[in-house]
Scaffold this motif. Structure first.
Motif, PDB file in Angstrom:
ATOM      1  N   PHE A  87       0.870  -1.172   0.000  1.00 44.05           N
ATOM      2  CA  PHE A  87       0.000   0.000   0.000  1.00 44.05           C
ATOM      3  C   PHE A  87       0.911   1.227   0.000  1.00 44.05           C
ATOM      4  O   PHE A  87       1.591   1.497   0.991  1.00 44.05           O
ATOM      5  N   THR A  88       0.935   1.934  -1.103  1.00 42.83           N
ATOM      6  CA  THR A  88       1.842   3.071  -1.225  1.00 42.83           C
ATOM      7  C   THR A  88       1.177   4.361  -0.785  1.00 42.83           C
ATOM      8  O   THR A  88      -0.011   4.586  -1.022  1.00 42.83           O
TER       9      THR A  88
ATOM     10  N   VAL B  12      -0.037  -3.979  -6.115  1.00 44.99           N
ATOM     11  CA  VAL B  12       0.140  -2.622  -5.610  1.00 44.99           C
ATOM     12  C   VAL B  12      -1.226  -1.978  -5.397  1.00 44.99           C
ATOM     13  O   VAL B  12      -2.090  -2.031  -6.284  1.00 44.99           O
ATOM     14  N   VAL B  13      -1.406  -1.368  -4.224  1.00 47.65           N
ATOM     15  CA  VAL B  13      -2.602  -0.574  -3.948  1.00 47.65           C
ATOM     16  C   VAL B  13      -2.136   0.857  -3.739  1.00 47.65           C
ATOM     17  O   VAL B  13      -1.462   1.176  -2.753  1.00 47.65           O
ATOM     18  N   LEU B  14      -2.479   1.726  -4.673  1.00 54.14           N
ATOM     19  CA  LEU B  14      -2.074   3.128  -4.632  1.00 54.14           C
ATOM     20  C   LEU B  14      -3.067   3.914  -3.789  1.00 54.14           C
ATOM     21  O   LEU B  14      -4.265   3.930  -4.090  1.00 54.14           O
TER      22      LEU B  14
ATOM     23  N   ALA C 178       5.915   1.498  -7.081  1.00 54.29           N
ATOM     24  CA  ALA C 178       4.467   1.741  -7.086  1.00 54.29           C
ATOM     25  C   ALA C 178       3.836   1.443  -8.437  1.00 54.29           C
ATOM     26  O   ALA C 178       2.623   1.238  -8.527  1.00 54.29           O
ATOM     27  N   MET C 179       4.636   1.410  -9.493  1.00 59.87           N
ATOM     28  CA  MET C 179       4.090   1.173 -10.829  1.00 59.87           C
ATOM     29  C   MET C 179       4.597  -0.123 -11.454  1.00 59.87           C
ATOM     30  O   MET C 179       4.541  -0.291 -12.664  1.00 59.87           O
ATOM     31  N   LEU C 180       5.088  -1.039 -10.638  1.00 58.61           N
ATOM     32  CA  LEU C 180       5.637  -2.295 -11.153  1.00 58.61           C
ATOM     33  C   LEU C 180       4.793  -3.504 -10.793  1.00 58.61           C
ATOM     34  O   LEU C 180       5.238  -4.636 -10.944  1.00 58.61           O
ATOM     35  N   GLY C 181       3.576  -3.286 -10.322  1.00 62.19           N
ATOM     36  CA  GLY C 181       2.745  -4.400  -9.876  1.00 62.19           C
ATOM     37  C   GLY C 181       2.235  -5.269 -11.012  1.00 62.19           C
ATOM     38  O   GLY C 181       2.057  -4.800 -12.144  1.00 62.19           O
ATOM     39  N   ASP C 182       1.974  -6.519 -10.702  1.00 59.78           N
ATOM     40  CA  ASP C 182       1.262  -7.379 -11.649  1.00 59.78           C
ATOM     41  C   ASP C 182      -0.165  -6.868 -11.808  1.00 59.78           C
ATOM     42  O   ASP C 182      -0.752  -6.965 -12.889  1.00 59.78           O
ATOM     43  N   ILE C 183      -0.704  -6.343 -10.714  1.00 63.66           N
ATOM     44  CA  ILE C 183      -2.018  -5.702 -10.719  1.00 63.66           C
ATOM     45  C   ILE C 183      -1.870  -4.353 -10.031  1.00 63.66           C
ATOM     46  O   ILE C 183      -1.293  -4.258  -8.945  1.00 63.66           O
TER      47      ILE C 183
ATOM     48  N   VAL D 272     -10.088   0.732  -9.823  1.00 61.53           N
ATOM     49  CA  VAL D 272     -10.289   1.584  -8.651  1.00 61.53           C
ATOM     50  C   VAL D 272     -11.274   0.854  -7.751  1.00 61.53           C
ATOM     51  O   VAL D 272     -12.379   0.506  -8.188  1.00 61.53           O
ATOM     52  N   VAL D 273     -10.866   0.597  -6.514  1.00 57.49           N
ATOM     53  CA  VAL D 273     -11.665  -0.241  -5.615  1.00 57.49           C
ATOM     54  C   VAL D 273     -11.965   0.518  -4.329  1.00 57.49           C
ATOM     55  O   VAL D 273     -11.053   1.051  -3.690  1.00 57.49           O
ATOM     56  N   HIS D 274     -13.232   0.549  -3.971  1.00 52.17           N
ATOM     57  CA  HIS D 274     -13.649   1.158  -2.707  1.00 52.17           C
ATOM     58  C   HIS D 274     -13.043   0.385  -1.541  1.00 52.17           C
ATOM     59  O   HIS D 274     -12.863  -0.832  -1.607  1.00 52.17           O
TER      60      HIS D 274
END
Length: 284
Positions: A159-160, A196-198, A211-216, A260-262
């Protein structure tokens, strides 16, 4: 003394009712005053405007892991104040103040637990610790978290939340960018997912690296995500940028992130992704 003062002083006023300072929470977006309990029960999301507030690492772990149970991983040792930096105050004094206010050693904290029965190692950047800035300690903690995931044969979820690299450590803070890239290659060689959860905000060198290297790539609603600030970019390219171009919804629309997830749906979403990406990795 005037007659008005005598009358006023003669009235037996009752003492003011004592109200706890933490009874109310003011939304950072719509400025609505919300009962703190209502706000916390709603996962620190404003029930009026749906603004996702920044939360601390222990809150994040408690919301994410099954039953709120997790094992916090020891934060590895890292060299402090390698440049003997000082601006308006000494860097060591800033570190001391941040540790006193957050009760954490540095900005990135790792923990291990289960998410709907599946083992995961989770790292959380705490924006309350010097803006979540990335220095040697954060880079070392990231490497330790990924290696703990490899050892546990579990996915690593980060979680960034950061203002970027930590200026007090100069080039050493920037060296954490390639360092994190190398250890992520080891995670992929082990066949383990990196999710990664931004969260708000994720900027600077953190965005330019792990932060931008996630599989998802997931983001919370309304999260500010970018490298440089909007004003800096506009002054550089001499053009007006669209409103909200660094917000999660805009990035999703333009293909920079996957979803984008609540916050209320995040735990179930992560559990589903772990099942897709590592179906054999279940808790014993």
């Amino acid at each position: 003394m005037s007659w008005l003062s005598r009358v006023r002083n003669g009235i037996p006023f009752l003492p003011k009712r004592q109200v706890a300072d933490n009874l109310w929470h003011k939304c950072g977006k719509c400025n609505t005053m919300i009962f703190t309990k209502e706000w916390e029960d709603n996962l620190c999301v404003c029930p009026r405007c749906d603004h996702h507030d920044r939360i601390r690492s222990h809150q994040r772990f408690g919301m994410l892991f099954d039953g709120g149970d997790y094992v916090k991983l020891a934060q590895p040792d890292a060299r402090e104040d390698p440049l003997k930096f000082r601006d308006t105050k000494k860097y060591v004094d800033r570190l001391r103040a941040a540790r006193a206010s957050t009760e954490e050693r540095d900005a990135l904290i790792n923990a291990r637990g289960t998410i709907e029965g599946r083992t995961a190692v989770v790292g959380v950047q705490d924006f309350a610790f010097m803006g979540g800035s990335m220095g040697v300690a954060v880079g070392t903690a990231f490497v330790a978290g990924v290696r703990a995931a490899i050892e546990a044969e579990a996915p690593y979820i980060i979680f960034t939340a950061a203002g970027g690299a930590r200026m007090q450590e100069g080039i050493l803070s920037l060296m954490q960018m390639p360092r994190s890239t190398v250890v992520l290659a080891q995670l992929r060689e082990a066949g383990l997912p990196y999710i990664v959860v931004l969260t708000d905000p994720t900027t600077g060198g953190v965005t330019a690296s792990y932060a931008m290297l996630g599989d998802i790539q997931i983001a919370e609603p309304g999260a500010l995500i970018g490298f440089a600030g909007q004003r800096v970019i506009e002054q550089t390219i001499r053009e007006k940028l669209p409103e909200g171009f660094q917000r999660a919804e805009y990035l999703l629309e333009h293909g920079m992130i996957d979803m984008v997830v609540h916050r209320a749906d995040l735990r179930a979403t992560l559990a589903k992704l772990i099942g897709y990406l590592a179906p054999e990795k279940e808790a014993a």
